[in-house]
Write an enzyme that holds these catalytic residues in place. Structure first.
Site, mmCIF file in Angstrom:
data_model
loop_
_atom_site.group_PDB
_atom_site.id
_atom_site.type_symbol
_atom_site.label_atom_id
_atom_site.label_comp_id
_atom_site.label_asym_id
_atom_site.label_seq_id
_atom_site.Cartn_x
_atom_site.Cartn_y
_atom_site.Cartn_z
ATOM 1 N N ARG A 314 1.196 -22.641 4.636
ATOM 2 C CA ARG A 314 -0.139 -22.242 4.160
ATOM 3 C C ARG A 314 -1.248 -23.127 4.722
ATOM 4 O O ARG A 314 -2.293 -23.336 4.106
ATOM 5 C CB ARG A 314 -0.183 -22.232 2.632
ATOM 6 N N LYS A 336 -11.897 -18.757 14.673
ATOM 7 C CA LYS A 336 -11.176 -17.486 14.744
ATOM 8 C C LYS A 336 -9.852 -17.750 15.427
ATOM 9 O O LYS A 336 -9.825 -18.218 16.573
ATOM 10 C CB LYS A 336 -11.974 -16.481 15.590
ATOM 11 N N GLU A 378 -19.935 -16.881 29.505
ATOM 12 C CA GLU A 378 -20.183 -17.197 28.083
ATOM 13 C C GLU A 378 -21.234 -18.308 27.953
ATOM 14 O O GLU A 378 -22.029 -18.299 27.021
ATOM 15 C CB GLU A 378 -18.882 -17.609 27.376
ATOM 16 N N LYS A 420 -23.035 -22.210 20.069
ATOM 17 C CA LYS A 420 -22.000 -21.425 19.361
ATOM 18 C C LYS A 420 -21.799 -22.002 17.955
ATOM 19 O O LYS A 420 -21.697 -21.265 16.971
ATOM 20 C CB LYS A 420 -20.703 -21.435 20.164
ATOM 21 N N GLU A 430 -18.240 -14.080 9.719
ATOM 22 C CA GLU A 430 -18.783 -12.869 10.329
ATOM 23 C C GLU A 430 -19.111 -11.809 9.285
ATOM 24 O O GLU A 430 -18.832 -10.629 9.462
ATOM 25 C CB GLU A 430 -17.766 -12.319 11.342
ATOM 26 N N ARG A 435 -23.433 -13.586 13.310
ATOM 27 C CA ARG A 435 -22.534 -13.855 14.426
ATOM 28 C C ARG A 435 -22.574 -12.733 15.469
ATOM 29 O O ARG A 435 -22.113 -12.903 16.593
ATOM 30 C CB ARG A 435 -21.103 -13.997 13.882
ATOM 31 N N ASN A 439 -22.005 -11.180 20.459
ATOM 32 C CA ASN A 439 -21.376 -10.035 21.138
ATOM 33 C C ASN A 439 -22.240 -9.477 22.266
ATOM 34 O O ASN A 439 -21.938 -8.418 22.802
ATOM 35 C CB ASN A 439 -21.104 -8.908 20.133
ATOM 36 N N HIS A 442 -20.683 -7.716 25.136
ATOM 37 C CA HIS A 442 -19.272 -7.508 24.811
ATOM 38 C C HIS A 442 -18.894 -6.056 24.525
ATOM 39 O O HIS A 442 -17.722 -5.707 24.628
ATOM 40 C CB HIS A 442 -18.853 -8.409 23.646
ATOM 41 N N HIS A 446 -15.668 -4.977 26.451
ATOM 42 C CA HIS A 446 -14.420 -4.546 25.824
ATOM 43 C C HIS A 446 -13.998 -3.177 26.352
ATOM 44 O O HIS A 446 -12.812 -2.907 26.540
ATOM 45 C CB HIS A 446 -14.559 -4.527 24.302
ATOM 46 N N HIS A 459 -12.057 -11.952 31.295
ATOM 47 C CA HIS A 459 -12.977 -11.650 30.198
ATOM 48 C C HIS A 459 -14.440 -11.926 30.580
ATOM 49 O O HIS A 459 -15.315 -11.078 30.387
ATOM 50 C CB HIS A 459 -12.567 -12.446 28.954
HETATM 51 N N1 LIG Z 1 -11.082 -17.565 19.053
HETATM 52 C C1 LIG Z 1 -12.177 -17.166 19.639
HETATM 53 O O1 LIG Z 1 -13.265 -17.221 19.070
HETATM 54 C C2 LIG Z 1 -12.095 -16.693 21.057
HETATM 55 C C3 LIG Z 1 -13.257 -16.550 21.823
HETATM 56 C C4 LIG Z 1 -13.135 -16.184 23.155
HETATM 57 C C5 LIG Z 1 -11.895 -15.943 23.682
HETATM 58 N N2 LIG Z 1 -10.778 -16.065 22.896
HETATM 59 C C6 LIG Z 1 -9.445 -15.830 23.441
HETATM 60 O O2 LIG Z 1 -9.215 -16.781 24.464
HETATM 61 C C7 LIG Z 1 -8.361 -16.227 25.449
HETATM 62 C C8 LIG Z 1 -9.021 -16.399 26.776
HETATM 63 O O3 LIG Z 1 -9.227 -17.775 27.006
HETATM 64 P P1 LIG Z 1 -8.975 -18.421 28.430
HETATM 65 O O4 LIG Z 1 -9.832 -17.713 29.398
HETATM 66 O O5 LIG Z 1 -9.097 -19.862 28.291
HETATM 67 O O6 LIG Z 1 -7.484 -17.954 28.720
HETATM 68 P P2 LIG Z 1 -6.112 -18.744 28.902
HETATM 69 O O7 LIG Z 1 -5.861 -19.650 27.786
HETATM 70 O O8 LIG Z 1 -5.094 -17.701 29.157
HETATM 71 O O9 LIG Z 1 -6.366 -19.631 30.203
HETATM 72 C C9 LIG Z 1 -6.585 -19.025 31.442
HETATM 73 C C10 LIG Z 1 -5.641 -19.615 32.495
HETATM 74 O O10 LIG Z 1 -6.090 -20.907 32.831
HETATM 75 C C11 LIG Z 1 -5.028 -21.851 32.710
HETATM 76 N N3 LIG Z 1 -5.653 -23.115 32.357
HETATM 77 C C12 LIG Z 1 -6.362 -23.421 31.255
HETATM 78 N N4 LIG Z 1 -6.886 -24.646 31.362
HETATM 79 C C13 LIG Z 1 -6.504 -25.143 32.553
HETATM 80 C C14 LIG Z 1 -6.760 -26.358 33.242
HETATM 81 N N5 LIG Z 1 -7.575 -27.285 32.750
HETATM 82 N N6 LIG Z 1 -6.173 -26.536 34.441
HETATM 83 C C15 LIG Z 1 -5.392 -25.574 34.982
HETATM 84 N N7 LIG Z 1 -5.149 -24.394 34.399
HETATM 85 C C16 LIG Z 1 -5.701 -24.187 33.196
HETATM 86 C C17 LIG Z 1 -4.100 -21.256 31.702
HETATM 87 O O11 LIG Z 1 -2.798 -21.734 31.850
HETATM 88 C C18 LIG Z 1 -4.210 -19.773 32.025
HETATM 89 O O12 LIG Z 1 -3.359 -19.466 33.086
HETATM 90 C C19 LIG Z 1 -8.123 -14.794 25.045
HETATM 91 O O13 LIG Z 1 -6.906 -14.697 24.362
HETATM 92 C C20 LIG Z 1 -9.268 -14.498 24.091
HETATM 93 O O14 LIG Z 1 -8.946 -13.494 23.156
HETATM 94 C C21 LIG Z 1 -10.875 -16.438 21.609
HETATM 95 ZN ZN LIG Z 2 -16.363 -13.368 24.931
#
Ligand SMILES: NC(=O)c1ccc[n+]([C@@H]2O[C@H](COP(=O)([O-])OP(=O)(O)OC[C@H]3O[C@@H](n4cnc5c(N)ncnc54)[C@H](O)[C@@H]3O)[C@@H](O)[C@H]2O)c1
Ligand SMILES: [Zn+2]
Length: 556
Positions: A314, A336, A378, A420, A430, A435, A439, A442, A446, A459
């Protein structure tokens, strides 16, 4: 406060509503509950009144002290203690060491009325003796006056006379938040220059550290927010192979025991299957509620590790160590967390804030170029929706920023993360619509991602195109001059981001956009621009306008 409190102690004279209020607070915080009187009854198998009658008050106080000692060793516990308990200096000391002491007050007349009502309809309770004396009201007055100097030592006092149970509970949570903020305030007053901002949540606030080379201080900063125990690092193979051993070493030398669970990179890993694999690992390593999770990686690792942290036992304390640009300025901030479902992205999740975020821009040096570029979308978005000056800073420093010059990149990330943090602090879950502005770009993004099965655009690339769509729509609705649309296009292009697409079935995109809506309400709520740094939300955008804009994007 000059102590680290992890529990809430609710005390006060009989009839002030301690138990009911404590249970309401427990429900709101999702903490555990302990009533020291109930605990004594459970342990001895005797009602309190009988212990008093047969063994005397001192025997009862002894049992009470033991119950308090055990309770005060726990965390996230709401402890209801009898009004006589805190009169004992030893009890007071034990409780105040780990707990914020809240005293509930009421006027003697109100207490008398409440006790009378309770006695008339409730089961036998220990408060009845107060009513069996000749002049109960006078007896309440005397006893209360005798204890008043002890009650006055509480951290917070609430006069409950005119408040409902729910209102008192709310006030307690407000007190908790406020006093914790004073705590974090002290943290910032230690002039820790690495703190970029705080995220304020319903019950506490946490710092976001941003600093070049700051990974070296991960152990130190984690200890600074009073985390201890075994740390389980959750990371993907790419990131772990680069930084895993370093992070493990840093944590170990700060005194943490360290485990690591490494998952394959890629969005498919953000799944219930992998969450379960991590639960198995944590169970196997006998992870306890005081142990911590360290999410090391991009948004994928952060969302997955955070989801596990939110749900295992939990909720475990956790630390976000974002290593991608998107994770540093976006995914790691706001709490999130979640995993994907085969039928949709992020369908399973929670709001669960970390205890701290630590971003080291130096780690971006190894991030693949396309991922880095995508992240700029972003960063730029944060400026476009709220901060014109930041947009000017970004466009004046494109070269240095894209080359990851330490001072510039650190400044940009710290500022973007602060924007942010500011938005999510105003609307943690949200619910209030504040918040929504995040978007921007977005809705179309999406649509583009879903229409291409998430394997065509990164993304941020989709967001950049989406922002161009939103700006063009704003122009069509007469909100934004064409020059500002062009201005936005220039910035995005300078950072290497796409501003249009080709070879896509537009009906697929619009269908995906419709499906993306999280509510049944008819109209999509578009985040549009009125100016750089100024948004407007519109629900009256026609499908023709959207289609026309998509056609323009397809030609860009
Ligand atoms: N929680 C939230 O508010 C929120 C907001 C935006 C995105 N997200 C989520 O985040 C994800 C996208 O994030 P992302 O773009 O970081 O994706 P990711 O975590 O998949 O990273 C992208 C790639 O970069 C590599 N990587 C990361 N840091 C590195 C570094 N310093 N050196 C070498 N390689 C590195 C990873 O291994 C991966 O292959 C999605 O799942 C999305 O839904 C969440
Ligand atoms: Zn985004």
């Amino acid at each position: 406060m000059d102590r680290q409190v992890t529990n809430l102690v609710i005390t006060g004279f009989s009839g002030t509503g301690k138990s009911l209020v404590a249970k309401d607070v427990v429900r709101r915080l999702n903490w555990d509950f302990l009533d020291t009187d109930d605990e004594i009854v459970r342990q001895t198998g005797k009602p309190i009144a009988e212990i008093f009658r047969h063994d005397g008050e001192s025997a009862f106080r002894e049992l009470e002290r033991e119950a308090i000692r055990k309770a005060s060793q726990q965390k996230q516990l709401v402890i209801a203690v009898g009004g006589g308990a805190i009169v004992d200096p030893q009890n007071y000391e034990l409780l105040s060491e780990t707990g914020l002491i809240v005293c509930l007050e009421a006027k003697p007349e109100i207490i008398y009325e409440r006790l009378f009502r309770e006695a008339a309809c409730g089961p036998e309770t220990e408060v009845r003796p107060l009513l069996t004396v000749d002049n109960p009201l006078e007896r309440i007055r005397q006893l209360k006056a005798k204890r008043q100097s002890y009650y006055a030592k509480a951290d917070w006092t609430i006069h409950t006379d005119c408040l409902s149970v729910g209102e008192v509970a709310e006030e307690i949570i407000r007190a908790w938040k406020l006093l914790n903020r004073i705590d974090t305030c002290r943290l910032s007053n230690t002039s820790d220059k690495d703190i970029a901002c705080f995220v304020e949540t319903a019950i506490q606030s946490y710092p976001v550290f941003v600093g070049y080379g700051l990974l070296d201080k991960l152990g130190e900063k984690t200890k600074k927010v009073a985390l201890s125990g075994t740390a389980t690092v959750i990371s993907d193979e790419n990131v772990f192979s680069l930084y895993g051993n370093k992070v493990k070493g840093i944590l170990k030398s700060a005194g943490f025991s360290v485990n690591a669970f490494v998952v394959p990179p890629g969005e498919e890993t953000k799944s219930m299957d992998y969450a379960v694999k991590i639960y198995d690992f944590l169970v196997g390593h006998r992870t306890e509620r005081d142990d911590i999770i360290i999410a090391l990686g991009g948004g994928m690792a952060g969302d997955l590790a955070g989801f596990v942290a939110a749900t295992f036992l939990r909720g475990l304390p956790w630390v976000q160590v974002p290593t991608s640009l998107i994770a540093m300025v976006d995914a790691s901030i706001g709490g999130k967390v979640g995993v994907n479902h085969p039928k949709g992205k992020n369908l399973i999740g929670a709001f669960y804030q970390p205890n701290l975020v630590l971003a080291d821009p130096q780690t971006l040096a190894t991030l693949p170029r396309r991922e880095l570029t995508s992240g700029w979308a972003e960063v730029i978005k944060h400026g476009l929706i709220l901060d014109e000056e930041f947009v000017q800073f970004l466009e004046s420093n494109v070269d240095g920023l894209t080359k990851l010059e330490p001072e510039l990149i650190t400044r940009a990330i710290a500022h973007s993360a602060s924007i942010k943090a500011q938005v999510v602090s105003q609307d943690e879950k949200e619910r209030e619509g504040k918040r929504t502005i995040l978007n921007y770009g977005h809705t179309i993004a999406h649509g583009l991602e879903a229409a291409t099965q998430y394997n065509h655009f990164l993304h941020g690339e989709a967001v950049a195109i989406g922002m161009m769509g939103a700006a063009r729509l704003s122009q069509r609705l007469g909100l934004l001059p064409v020059a500002t649309v062009e201005h936005q296009r220039t910035i995005l292009q300078e950072f290497g981001l796409p501003i249009g697409f080709s070879d896509l079935d537009l009906t697929e995109v619009t269908r995906a956009m419709e499906l993306d809506k999280k509510t049944k309400e008819k109209a999509i709520r578009w985040v549009l621009l009125q100016d750089i740094g100024k948004t407007v939300i519109r629900g009256d955008v026609s499908q023709q306008d959207v289609l026309a804009v998509l056609r323009e994007l397809a030609r860009s």
